[in-house]
Design an enzyme around this catalytic site. Structure first.
Site, PDB file in Angstrom:
ATOM      1  N   TYR A 141      73.775  25.880  20.158  1.00  0.00           N
ATOM      2  CA  TYR A 141      74.157  25.803  18.761  1.00  0.00           C
ATOM      3  C   TYR A 141      75.311  26.210  18.084  1.00  0.00           C
ATOM      4  O   TYR A 141      75.998  25.562  17.646  1.00  0.00           O
ATOM      5  CB  TYR A 141      72.874  26.603  18.227  1.00  0.00           C
ATOM      6  CG  TYR A 141      73.004  26.861  16.710  1.00  0.00           C
ATOM      7  CD1 TYR A 141      73.069  25.956  15.822  1.00  0.00           C
ATOM      8  CD2 TYR A 141      73.234  27.986  16.353  1.00  0.00           C
ATOM      9  CE1 TYR A 141      73.242  26.068  14.322  1.00  0.00           C
ATOM     10  CE2 TYR A 141      73.219  28.314  14.685  1.00  0.00           C
ATOM     11  CZ  TYR A 141      73.334  27.176  13.997  1.00  0.00           C
ATOM     12  OH  TYR A 141      73.579  27.462  12.574  1.00  0.00           O
ATOM     13  N   ASN A 170      72.804  36.061   8.662  1.00  0.00           N
ATOM     14  CA  ASN A 170      71.390  35.663   8.600  1.00  0.00           C
ATOM     15  C   ASN A 170      70.831  35.419   7.211  1.00  0.00           C
ATOM     16  O   ASN A 170      70.551  36.469   6.409  1.00  0.00           O
ATOM     17  CB  ASN A 170      70.558  36.889   9.091  1.00  0.00           C
ATOM     18  CG  ASN A 170      70.706  36.994  10.588  1.00  0.00           C
ATOM     19  OD1 ASN A 170      71.927  37.163  11.178  1.00  0.00           O
ATOM     20  ND2 ASN A 170      69.514  36.769  11.529  1.00  0.00           N
TER      21      ASN A 170
HETATM   22  N1  UDP Z   1      63.239  38.628  15.881  1.00  0.00           N
HETATM   23  C1  UDP Z   1      62.330  39.337  16.303  1.00  0.00           C
HETATM   24  N2  UDP Z   1      60.874  38.848  16.005  1.00  0.00           N
HETATM   25  C2  UDP Z   1      60.602  37.734  15.993  1.00  0.00           C
HETATM   26  C3  UDP Z   1      61.833  36.876  15.339  1.00  0.00           C
HETATM   27  C4  UDP Z   1      63.069  37.449  15.272  1.00  0.00           C
HETATM   28  O1  UDP Z   1      62.390  40.629  16.861  1.00  0.00           O
HETATM   29  O2  UDP Z   1      59.472  37.100  15.770  1.00  0.00           O
HETATM   30  C5  UDP Z   1      64.443  39.418  16.032  1.00  0.00           C
HETATM   31  C6  UDP Z   1      65.618  38.471  16.898  1.00  0.00           C
HETATM   32  O3  UDP Z   1      65.463  38.764  18.365  1.00  0.00           O
HETATM   33  C7  UDP Z   1      66.804  38.797  16.197  1.00  0.00           C
HETATM   34  C8  UDP Z   1      66.488  39.057  14.573  1.00  0.00           C
HETATM   35  O4  UDP Z   1      64.956  39.239  14.892  1.00  0.00           O
HETATM   36  O5  UDP Z   1      67.521  39.926  16.664  1.00  0.00           O
HETATM   37  C9  UDP Z   1      66.871  38.000  13.758  1.00  0.00           C
HETATM   38  O6  UDP Z   1      66.224  36.945  14.166  1.00  0.00           O
HETATM   39  P1  UDP Z   1      66.342  35.513  13.494  1.00  0.00           P
HETATM   40  O7  UDP Z   1      65.668  34.177  14.427  1.00  0.00           O
HETATM   41  O8  UDP Z   1      65.748  35.577  12.250  1.00  0.00           O
HETATM   42  O9  UDP Z   1      67.674  35.163  13.298  1.00  0.00           O
HETATM   43  P2  UDP Z   1      69.059  34.900  14.513  1.00  0.00           P
HETATM   44  O10 UDP Z   1      69.900  36.446  14.383  1.00  0.00           O
HETATM   45  O11 UDP Z   1      68.715  34.524  15.631  1.00  0.00           O
HETATM   46  O12 UDP Z   1      70.034  33.873  13.849  1.00  0.00           O
END
Ligand code: UDP
Length: 329
Positions: A141, A170
């Site tokens: 990605y 985010n």
């Molecule tokens: N995360 C988590 N549990 C979930 C989904 C996400 O602990 O069910 C964590 C993930 O590992 C990251 C943060 O939350 O550290 C944000 O994840 P998200 O997928 O929202 O956004 P990203 O940072 O991947 O763009």
């Protein structure tokens, strides 16, 4: 301004369309509705259903509409899916953008604002991250988004197209009206998943790893309200209209929250205990991503208005509590 929003039925695209229309701009949307929703299309925008990989579709659209600036959200954006299906990302994100640029060159449309991502940096060497820090994506990605930025650079230099690339951290929250919000199928983002618990759709939230080198061991992210992101797109379009040079900008609040802190704020906002379970790390997750957005503030005049995590989660909760199934029934 006459703006073509590609992917205007998606999450950040629809919020940008709402902001553009609230600012009195003329908006044309093109979206293939594969991940976007027709219900998210603003009623005052002109809507074309079609795919940016379809050259005839784009040529016909540019022949019919006078477009000053393109805002390009039409891309696949799930980190995990990109690892298991990289070719889908190369096809949609890179090939789609190639076809788009061919159509823009032919039509003489020479300004584009483009959604990029913090995933272009990979595991950062330091935080807050600056735009000229190393870019070493850790998943397809981020890799395709970085390649798209480079495509704009080289094609822009050859054909006189100017671009602004906005690297979001985010994105979260929802429009204040409660009419549009975040909806992915399946959902993979932290805040919507947390809010599925008080919505009765999930028993607990999984915390992916608590052994990171952060203050409570969980990952740190920079959460930025989608309405603030939307404003940055308008400013970027105005910047290009005023003759601004091609450039790249980070968009974040410059403040990091751990996953546990986000869960705590969601508990306070919803009044629900939201049980949490620690699970193994998710592949490819950097420990910390925090933006320096000073450049966007200085050059574009960007001024985020919704920086508090309470406000962000409250706006998301307004949307999710009234639309527990997103745009579905
Ligand atoms: N995360 C988590 N549990 C979930 C989904 C996400 O602990 O069910 C964590 C993930 O590992 C990251 C943060 O939350 O550290 C944000 O994840 P998200 O997928 O929202 O956004 P990203 O940072 O991947 O763009």
């Amino acid at each position: 301004m006459n703006i073509l929003v590609l992917g205007g039925a998606g999450y950040i695209g629809s919020h940008t369309v709402y902001a553009l229309i609230e600012a009195g701009q003329n908006v044309v949307i093109a979206d293939n509705l594969l991940t976007g929703f027709e219900q998210a299309v603003h009623p005052k925008a002109k809507f074309y259903k079609g795919d940016i990989r379809d050259r005839a579709f784009l040529d016909a659209l540019f022949a019919k509409e006078h477009i000053d600036v393109v805002i390009h959200f039409a891309a696949c954006s799930l980190v995990g899916e990109s690892v298991t299906q990289p070719l889908k990302y190369y096809d949609n994100n890179l090939c789609g953008t190639k076809v788009l640029l061919e159509a823009m060159v032919k039509a003489g449309v020479d300004k584009i604002v483009f959604s990029s991502t913090a995933a272009t940096y990979g595991e950062p060497k330091r935080v807050p991250i600056l735009e000229d820090d190393p870019t070493e994506p850790t998943n397809p990605y981020g890799e395709t988004k970085l390649s798209m930025e480079k495509m704009f650079k080289w094609v822009g230099a050859a054909h006189g197209i100017r671009y602004v690339s906005l690297r979001y951290f985010n994105a979260c929250g929802a429009h204040e009206s409660g009419e549009i919000g975040e909806a992915h199928n399946p959902e993979s983002h932290l805040i919507p998943l947390i809010l599925q618990v008080p919505n009765g759709k999930r028993e607990f939230i999984s915390i992916f790893g608590d052994d990171y080198p952060t203050k409570d061991g969980t990952c740190v992210r920079d959460y930025i309200h989608v309405t603030d992101l939307a404003q940055a797109h308008i400013l970027a379009a105005q910047y290009l209209m005023a003759g601004g040079e091609s450039d790249i900008f980070n968009l974040g609040n410059g403040v990091g929250f751990t996953v546990k802190e986000v869960v705590d704020v969601a508990r306070a906002v919803t009044g629900h205990p939201i049980p949490a379970r620690v699970e193994p790390r998710r592949a490819g997750d950097p420990a910390q991503l925090i933006a320096s957005s000073e450049k966007a503030k200085t050059v574009l005049g960007w001024n985020p208005q919704h920086a508090s995590l309470e406000e962000i989660i409250a706006s998301a909760w307004k949307w999710h509590s009234t639309h527990p199934n997103g745009y579905g029934k």
